[in-house]
Design an enzyme around this catalytic site. Structure first.
Site, mmCIF file in Angstrom:
data_model
loop_
_atom_site.group_PDB
_atom_site.id
_atom_site.type_symbol
_atom_site.label_atom_id
_atom_site.label_comp_id
_atom_site.label_asym_id
_atom_site.label_seq_id
_atom_site.Cartn_x
_atom_site.Cartn_y
_atom_site.Cartn_z
ATOM 1 N N HIS A 74 -1.276 -1.314 -4.375
ATOM 2 C CA HIS A 74 -2.536 -0.931 -3.727
ATOM 3 C C HIS A 74 -2.526 0.582 -3.503
ATOM 4 C CE1 HIS A 74 -5.937 -1.794 -0.924
ATOM 5 N NE2 HIS A 74 -5.467 -0.749 -0.262
ATOM 6 N N HIS A 131 -8.021 1.462 -4.312
ATOM 7 C CA HIS A 131 -8.937 1.204 -3.201
ATOM 8 C C HIS A 131 -9.639 2.524 -2.897
ATOM 9 C CE1 HIS A 131 -9.313 0.182 1.395
ATOM 10 N NE2 HIS A 131 -10.479 0.230 0.775
ATOM 11 N N SER A 172 0.854 -1.187 0.000
ATOM 12 C CA SER A 172 0.000 0.000 0.000
ATOM 13 C C SER A 172 0.888 1.233 0.000
ATOM 14 C CB SER A 172 -0.892 0.016 1.242
ATOM 15 O OG SER A 172 -1.363 1.336 1.448
ATOM 16 N N ASP A 206 -6.658 -6.087 4.467
ATOM 17 C CA ASP A 206 -6.012 -4.771 4.407
ATOM 18 C C ASP A 206 -6.065 -4.087 5.767
ATOM 19 O OD1 ASP A 206 -5.029 -2.294 3.670
ATOM 20 O OD2 ASP A 206 -6.752 -1.732 2.432
ATOM 21 N N GLY A 207 -4.884 -3.854 6.331
ATOM 22 C CA GLY A 207 -4.790 -3.092 7.587
ATOM 23 C C GLY A 207 -4.074 -3.859 8.682
ATOM 24 N N GLY A 261 -0.775 2.217 9.562
ATOM 25 C CA GLY A 261 -0.132 2.044 10.853
ATOM 26 C C GLY A 261 -1.050 1.748 12.026
ATOM 27 N N GLY A 270 1.176 -1.884 4.254
ATOM 28 C CA GLY A 270 1.739 -0.541 4.126
ATOM 29 C C GLY A 270 2.941 -0.346 5.030
ATOM 30 N N MET A 295 -11.393 -5.233 5.348
ATOM 31 C CA MET A 295 -10.666 -4.218 6.117
ATOM 32 C C MET A 295 -10.454 -4.743 7.536
ATOM 33 S SD MET A 295 -9.996 -1.892 3.995
ATOM 34 C CE MET A 295 -9.107 -0.919 5.233
ATOM 35 N N MET A 337 -8.523 8.540 -0.801
ATOM 36 C CA MET A 337 -9.383 8.988 0.315
ATOM 37 C C MET A 337 -9.876 10.401 0.059
ATOM 38 S SD MET A 337 -7.225 7.629 3.567
ATOM 39 C CE MET A 337 -6.460 6.001 3.574
ATOM 40 N N ASP A 349 -4.455 3.762 -2.145
ATOM 41 C CA ASP A 349 -5.526 4.198 -1.242
ATOM 42 C C ASP A 349 -5.997 5.608 -1.575
ATOM 43 O OD1 ASP A 349 -5.904 1.992 0.637
ATOM 44 O OD2 ASP A 349 -3.821 2.357 1.200
ATOM 45 N N MET A 360 -11.806 4.916 -1.123
ATOM 46 C CA MET A 360 -12.504 5.232 0.133
ATOM 47 C C MET A 360 -13.121 6.607 -0.056
ATOM 48 S SD MET A 360 -9.553 3.659 2.566
ATOM 49 C CE MET A 360 -8.392 3.674 1.206
ATOM 50 N N PHE A 379 -6.328 5.485 7.737
ATOM 51 C CA PHE A 379 -4.928 5.708 8.094
ATOM 52 C C PHE A 379 -4.131 4.421 8.041
ATOM 53 C CE2 PHE A 379 -7.645 8.756 10.224
ATOM 54 C CZ PHE A 379 -7.070 9.961 9.833
HETATM 55 C C1 DX5 Z 1 -6.291 2.033 5.399
HETATM 56 C C2 DX5 Z 1 -5.793 1.619 4.046
HETATM 57 C C3 DX5 Z 1 -4.732 0.578 4.071
HETATM 58 C C4 DX5 Z 1 -3.473 1.042 4.757
HETATM 59 C C5 DX5 Z 1 -2.765 -0.147 5.305
HETATM 60 O O1 DX5 Z 1 -7.374 2.876 5.248
HETATM 61 O O2 DX5 Z 1 -6.862 1.089 3.275
HETATM 62 O O3 DX5 Z 1 -4.444 0.125 2.756
HETATM 63 O O4 DX5 Z 1 -2.589 1.711 3.899
HETATM 64 O O5 DX5 Z 1 -1.664 0.314 6.003
HETATM 65 P P1 DX5 Z 1 -1.014 -0.546 7.142
HETATM 66 O O6 DX5 Z 1 -0.446 -1.782 6.505
HETATM 67 O O7 DX5 Z 1 0.025 0.361 7.700
HETATM 68 O O8 DX5 Z 1 -2.091 -0.884 8.135
HETATM 69 ZN ZN ZN Z 2 -6.333 0.113 1.387
#
Ligand code: DX5
Ligand code: ZN
Length: 215
Positions: free
Chosen positions: A32, A65, A7, A174-175, A144, A196, A136, A36, A34, A67, A142
């Site tokens: 991937h 992805h 990500s 994811d996450g 981390g 990520g 998810m 937003m 993201d 959002m 976010f």
């Molecule tokens: C969160 C994102 C994820 C995020 C994952 O809203 O959809 O793709 O980047 O990051 P990590 O791996 O740090 O949880």
């Molecule tokens: Zn994502």
């Protein structure tokens, strides 16, 4: 074969082209992306222009992805930017079946993402329209964040649903994916891991991706 999708939310946005080239060299299966909007989630990232600009750094498939609210308004722009798959947020779609059909009718793959609190009832009705289901394992917005373990039974239930169907649908998580959380997700039936912070904090990206694949 487990696929790893870095990500780029965890990348350095100021040198995104170099980051993509590095992930390409390290053997990522997908990228991937993201997207937003500050409405569906409390954060804002980037849009089609950035995707178009980084497209020239790799031939690895891009999964956007989304959002964002009203994703149907932006499908064409993301396809023109070079996305190979668009994953929309279940909770942001008033007419999910229609938008999935629309994405595929334009020649790319379609996915749906489910928030941690979203039940899986209803997925059965859209299976024929799907290439990917993205579970998810954090609340979107976010990188981390901590992995939410109650998604594991959800992954298992969706694995059963996919296996009982005749559709070739990938099951992604994811996450909060790292060297500890990857294994339970794979055991539960996931075959794609989005990562990520864990990947971007690892010195050797290729080794980190291999470690996740073999978790
Ligand atoms: C969160 C994102 C994820 C995020 C994952 O809203 O959809 O793709 O980047 O990051 P990590 O791996 O740090 O949880
Ligand atoms: Zn994502």
């Amino acid at each position: 074969m487990v696929k790893i999708t870095p990500s780029i939310l965890a990348a350095d946005f100021a040198i995104m082209g170099q980051e993509i080239a590095m992930l390409d060299k390290a053997g990522a299966d997908y990228i991937h992306i993201d997207v937003m909007d500050g409405v569906f989630v409390p954060n804002i990232t980037f849009g089609p222009k950035l995707i178009k600009d980084i497209r020239k750094y790799t031939t690895i498939p891009f999964d956007a992805h989304l959002m964002i609210v009203e994703p149907e308004k932006h499908i064409d722009a993301f396809i023109e930017a070079g996305c190979d798959m668009i994953t929309v947020s279940y909770e942001a779609c008033n007419h999910l079946h229609r938008i999935l059909q629309d994405i595929r009718s334009k020649g790319i793959k379609a996915g749906v993402a489910l928030n941690p609190a979203t039940p899986i009832d209803g997925l059965q009705y859209i299976l024929p329209e799907l290439d990917l289901i993205l579970i998810m394992s954090v609340n979107p917005g976010f990188g981390g964040q901590m992995f939410i373990p109650t998604v594991l039974p959800k992954i298992m239930a969706i694995r059963k649903l996919i296996d009982a169907s005749n559709f070739a649908i990938e099951l992604a998580v994811d996450g909060g994916i790292d060297d500890k959380t990857a294994a339970p997700c794979l055991r539960a039936g996931a075959d794609v891991l989005v990562s990520g912070s864990y990947l971007f904090n690892s010195e050797d990206k290729r080794a980190a991706m291999d470690l996740l694949r073999k978790a």
